[in-house]
Design a protein around this motif. Structure first.
Motif, mmCIF file in Angstrom:
data_model
loop_
_atom_site.group_PDB
_atom_site.id
_atom_site.type_symbol
_atom_site.label_atom_id
_atom_site.label_comp_id
_atom_site.label_asym_id
_atom_site.label_seq_id
_atom_site.Cartn_x
_atom_site.Cartn_y
_atom_site.Cartn_z
ATOM 1 N N GLN A 27 -3.067 33.375 29.460
ATOM 2 C CA GLN A 27 -4.038 34.432 29.707
ATOM 3 C C GLN A 27 -5.383 33.992 29.151
ATOM 4 O OE1 GLN A 27 -1.728 37.579 27.711
ATOM 5 N NE2 GLN A 27 -1.880 38.719 29.629
ATOM 6 N N GLU A 28 -6.364 33.938 30.020
ATOM 7 C CA GLU A 28 -7.719 33.631 29.578
ATOM 8 C C GLU A 28 -8.281 34.842 28.854
ATOM 9 O OE1 GLU A 28 -10.148 30.878 29.890
ATOM 10 O OE2 GLU A 28 -8.124 30.081 29.803
ATOM 11 N N ARG A 29 -9.255 34.608 28.022
ATOM 12 C CA ARG A 29 -9.925 35.702 27.320
ATOM 13 C C ARG A 29 -11.248 35.992 28.003
ATOM 14 N NH1 ARG A 29 -7.154 37.829 23.416
ATOM 15 N NH2 ARG A 29 -5.652 36.546 22.350
ATOM 16 N N GLY A 33 -13.985 38.161 24.202
ATOM 17 C CA GLY A 33 -12.840 37.790 23.377
ATOM 18 C C GLY A 33 -11.593 38.613 23.629
ATOM 19 N N ALA A 34 -11.707 39.680 24.401
ATOM 20 C CA ALA A 34 -10.534 40.511 24.690
ATOM 21 C C ALA A 34 -9.674 39.821 25.745
ATOM 22 C CB ALA A 34 -10.983 41.877 25.206
ATOM 23 N N PRO A 35 -8.358 39.974 25.659
ATOM 24 C CA PRO A 35 -7.506 39.361 26.682
ATOM 25 C C PRO A 35 -7.770 39.986 28.047
ATOM 26 C CG PRO A 35 -6.174 40.491 25.004
ATOM 27 C CD PRO A 35 -7.613 40.687 24.655
#
Length: 95
Positions: A27-29, A33-35
């Motif tokens: 999973q990229e952020r 910075g949140a997933p």
């Protein structure tokens, strides 16, 4: 071969993540910075299905904030030959 390109003008993908986005459960952020949403299965599964059919799936992006594109390439198959158009050979054996 047939090629399908799906592109957007969304958040984009970091250059160093163009391959890792296809890893299972990756999973990229988001830039903050949140997933990102998702389980990290879709792109992995899509690439595997493309490969099982003799094709490929890759990602392209010029970086964060620049959108992304996914390129699916699959082999084409010749059209089936109708049964009544099958080539005729010499007479059947024993005839």
């Amino acid at each position: 071969r047939v090629r399908v390109v799906v592109s957007d003008d969304g958040v984009g993908i970091r250059p160093d993540a163009l391959e890792t986005v296809f890893e299972l459960f990756h999973q990229e952020r988001a830039p903050a910075g949140a997933p990102m949403d998702g389980l990290g299965i879709g792109l992995w599964l899509s690439r595997r299905l493309a490969e099982l059919h003799g094709g490929s799936l890759c990602a392209r992006s010029e970086g964060l904030g620049r959108g992304s594109a996914f390129v699916l390439t699959l082999p084409t198959m010749p059209p089936p030959v109708p049964a009544d158009a099958a080539p005729t050979g010499s007479s059947a054996p024993g005839a």
